[in-house]
Scaffold this active site. Structure first.
Site, PDB file in Angstrom:
ATOM      1  N   ASP B  90      -1.674  11.348  13.619  1.00 56.02           N
ATOM      2  CA  ASP B  90      -2.926  11.071  14.306  1.00 56.02           C
ATOM      3  C   ASP B  90      -2.782  11.649  15.713  1.00 56.02           C
ATOM      4  O   ASP B  90      -1.698  11.618  16.302  1.00 56.02           O
ATOM      5  CB  ASP B  90      -3.152   9.553  14.354  1.00 56.02           C
ATOM      6  CG  ASP B  90      -4.568   9.234  14.819  1.00 56.02           C
ATOM      7  OD1 ASP B  90      -5.344  10.181  15.079  1.00 56.02           O
ATOM      8  OD2 ASP B  90      -4.896   8.047  14.922  1.00 56.02           O
ATOM      9  N   ASP B 263      -4.935   5.292   5.478  1.00 56.72           N
ATOM     10  CA  ASP B 263      -3.754   4.768   6.173  1.00 56.72           C
ATOM     11  C   ASP B 263      -4.152   3.434   6.758  1.00 56.72           C
ATOM     12  O   ASP B 263      -5.332   3.208   7.067  1.00 56.72           O
ATOM     13  CB  ASP B 263      -3.312   5.687   7.321  1.00 56.72           C
ATOM     14  CG  ASP B 263      -4.159   5.473   8.564  1.00 56.72           C
ATOM     15  OD1 ASP B 263      -5.290   5.996   8.605  1.00 56.72           O
ATOM     16  OD2 ASP B 263      -3.735   4.741   9.487  1.00 56.72           O
ATOM     17  N   CYS B 301       5.524  -8.323 -10.116  1.00 54.86           N
ATOM     18  CA  CYS B 301       5.988  -7.232  -9.257  1.00 54.86           C
ATOM     19  C   CYS B 301       7.431  -6.840  -9.590  1.00 54.86           C
ATOM     20  O   CYS B 301       8.262  -7.694  -9.900  1.00 54.86           O
ATOM     21  CB  CYS B 301       5.883  -7.662  -7.793  1.00 54.86           C
ATOM     22  SG  CYS B 301       6.449  -6.406  -6.628  1.00 54.86           S
ATOM     23  N   CYS B 303       9.384  -4.982  -7.423  1.00 54.86           N
ATOM     24  CA  CYS B 303      10.091  -4.537  -6.217  1.00 54.86           C
ATOM     25  C   CYS B 303      11.410  -5.293  -6.047  1.00 54.86           C
ATOM     26  O   CYS B 303      11.627  -6.337  -6.658  1.00 54.86           O
ATOM     27  CB  CYS B 303       9.215  -4.705  -4.965  1.00 54.86           C
ATOM     28  SG  CYS B 303       9.212  -6.353  -4.251  1.00 54.86           S
ATOM     29  N   CYS B 306      11.040  -9.024  -5.041  1.00 59.09           N
ATOM     30  CA  CYS B 306      10.634  -9.927  -6.121  1.00 59.09           C
ATOM     31  C   CYS B 306      11.703 -10.046  -7.210  1.00 59.09           C
ATOM     32  O   CYS B 306      11.827 -11.096  -7.841  1.00 59.09           O
ATOM     33  CB  CYS B 306       9.304  -9.472  -6.724  1.00 59.09           C
ATOM     34  SG  CYS B 306       7.903  -9.829  -5.636  1.00 59.09           S
ATOM     35  N   HIS B 332       8.118  -5.464  -0.012  1.00 61.77           N
ATOM     36  CA  HIS B 332       7.203  -5.959  -1.056  1.00 61.77           C
ATOM     37  C   HIS B 332       5.777  -5.451  -0.851  1.00 61.77           C
ATOM     38  O   HIS B 332       5.146  -4.943  -1.784  1.00 61.77           O
ATOM     39  CB  HIS B 332       7.196  -7.490  -1.115  1.00 61.77           C
ATOM     40  CG  HIS B 332       6.088  -7.993  -1.985  1.00 61.77           C
ATOM     41  ND1 HIS B 332       6.169  -7.990  -3.361  1.00 61.77           N
ATOM     42  CD2 HIS B 332       4.848  -8.433  -1.689  1.00 61.77           C
ATOM     43  CE1 HIS B 332       5.032  -8.413  -3.869  1.00 61.77           C
ATOM     44  NE2 HIS B 332       4.205  -8.699  -2.878  1.00 61.77           N
TER      45      HIS B 332
END
Lengths: 378, 378
Positions: B90, B263, B301, B303, B306, B332
């Site tokens: 940006d 984003d 989940c 991940c 988790c 997560h």
């Protein structure tokens, strides 16, 4: 029967394996400090990958938050935290005396106020043993009194005897045979009191013996003298744990004398302060000299941080107060310690510990990076 | 030729691939925010593993620290940071107007004081383009003025025209063909000005078009109306980027309209505040109701957080202010977003985006956990 099997001796140094309810721990071992049930800024996955076998948690902290009964209800510290290795809990004696407000020591136990919310608590040797059993530690520590440095002979002597009476009560209170209980030798800087403490505790036949009350401001030479006095009165077949030390050079000195277990906040706390360990000493990553430095922290290191990032980037993260700085620095420092312990064990196995000791010491002494003073604030 | 290849359309939604100097990015894409060249509390390794393809960095921040010339000297942002994926910067227009002290906007450029040390800086469209080229961004953004909400028609119209003149200068200043340059459509909450901004920028033939100036307090319905007005005037073959959004439901709304890029700080910032995303809404891990909860954050989940930790443990880390809390929560939430984007792309590929949209929306609307209001403070 001892939980420790001494596999090999090389001079004073010993290679061993300590059997715990959560696996066999190869000694000499360094335990990363996970006071509140997590090693600060380090993920279990990374700890396991770098070879951490056992971490230290703190019974005082976990008793206050989240509570030992909650941890018991959740199936113990391993199941609660997701850490699959072994766990040793410090009883919290040191913390009660250093963090507790308005502490009051009586024969029965100690009264203190929580450093978190000011609430008032009373802990006895029996209760702190139960706390550690609730937590589900593989190795529990007796409640001890840490005397400040300097303390008088009279005060220290009375304190040693109180610590021994508390140790007796911890031993009697211990219910679960699957975990080990270690006594803690105190005695300040007095040969006679260290001897007295060791001799009295050995009579109680603990599973292992720790040496406490060091790194409280006494000169290093006196500390090693006290360690030597103590070791002469500890049984060879039992594990020996030097609490709260230290720098790599301290660990070498301890291993040389026959110490099997170490813990210290140095690798993790120094990481968060930007002080990073290398084979030639420590470097402070915030220094302007690293702003354009494309090298990894330690070109010889194989950790994720060194394989991925330059000193310049790590400096940028540190001066920018980024959370990733704490994480990447911690990963590197703990990897350094774990690799160092592997090398120590290897050198004992090969009968070359003395050479390893000499080589490491001369490398650090000569290292221009090694500019910080050697103190442990464990 | 457009850097974006639209592979498939499903209603308004588009599946595409955006070619950058650091790999092909599958769209719709969500870019985790790495303002200072690092996604807060997230390690590159984990970002890559969870499927992050492109991250956003901020030219204003990196210009101030460590400096764009240093990054250029170090070989660009990828080599400097060790991140191997694509990077969009940006321009920092938003930050100059929100963080800068004593800012002064003139035709020539903007004067402001650093939020870090108070030093005075003057940035022109030419210089901010050079900054982004020095950083080595794969996608650069034009310098724009973000008007606050509400702003008058007159002020907004003058601002839109200034932003277009600045965009012209950015385009002329751009030297490196290996990176892309996007124009930013402004225009506040005025249909006519959004249309004017879009039409004028499209004449300049940018590599892509962003929509900026949203999530500054305007009602959601007005925002989507402005997006619709703008999209009608953007070329179909160029990438479209909705800046600073948002919640999963915002992303669904955007994708439905044909947005390719997003984003937002939401997944990372919410993680650090203990707010965790699940398939049925958000849960705040600090809540006492999770103190004894053995379930993972989201049972569905996959991940690391988790798979390894219970809500009870994560709550303990959060209330204990442990750094591992920020890390595990961030991992997560970003994993949730990355998986969500994969599912979106999959549903477009299968021609079932509308069903996916309906299913997701009804699941969240019905989720009792979804109690927080939907705002983005990107």
């Amino acid at each position: 029967m001892s939980a420790l099997e001494v596999v090999k001796e090389d001079g004073g140094a010993r290679l061993g394996s300590l059997t715990t309810a959560h696996g066999i721990v190869e000694t000499p071992v360094f335990m990363p400090v996970g006071t509140q049930g997590t090693v600060k800024a380090a993920i279990h996955r990374d700890l396991a990958q770098m070879g951490a076998q056992m971490i230290l948690a703190n019974a005082y902290h976990l008793y206050l938050r989240p509570g030992d009964r909650l941890i018991k209800e959740m199936g113990g510290i391993q199941r609660f935290s997701g850490w699959n290795g072994a766990v040793l809990t410090d009883s919290g004696g040191y913390q009660i005396f250093s963090l507790g407000v308005l502490r009051d020591i009586k024969e029965e136990g100690v009264t203190f106020q929580s450093h978190i919310d000011g609430s008032k608590h009373f802990l006895t040797p029996e209760r702190i043993t139960e706390v550690q059993e609730n937590i589900g530690a593989d190795v529990c520590m007796c409640l001890d009194e840490c005397v400040p440095y300097p303390s008088s002979y009279e005060y220290t002597r009375a304190s040693v005897d109180l610590t021994t009476r508390w140790a007796t009560r911890c031993r009697e209170a211990k219910k679960d045979d699957s975990s080990l209980l270690f006594g803690i030798v105190q005695g300040g800087t007095f040969d006679e009191l260290r001897r007295r403490s060791a001799t009295d505790l050995v009579k109680l036949d603990f599973d292992g013996y720790a040496m406490g009350g060091f790194s409280v401001g006494e000169p290093k030479s006196i500390m090693w003298q006290m360690v030597d006095v103590t070791l002469a009165h500890l049984p060879r077949e039992k594990p020996r744990y030097l609490m709260g030390l230290g720098f790599p050079e301290d660990i070498l000195e301890g291993v040389k004398r026959g110490i099997d277990m170490f813990d210290c906040v140095i690798p993790t706390r120094h990481a968060r302060n930007g002080s990073l360990f290398t084979g030639t000493g420590r470097l402070n990553i915030k220094h302007a000299r690293y702003a354009h430095d494309e090298q990894p922290v330690d070109p010889a290191c194989t950790c994720y941080t060194c394989r991925t990032h330059s000193r310049a980037y790590l400096r940028h993260l540190f001066v920018s107060h980024e959370l990733t700085s704490y994480y990447l620095n911690t990963l590197h420092n703990l990897h350094f310690y774990m690799t160092f312990m592997k090398e120590i064990r290897q050198s004992i196995a090969q009968g070359s510990f003395e050479q390893f000791y000499q080589k490491s010491m001369s490398r650090w002494k000569g290292g221009e990076l090694n500019s910080e003073s050697s103190i442990c604030d464990g």
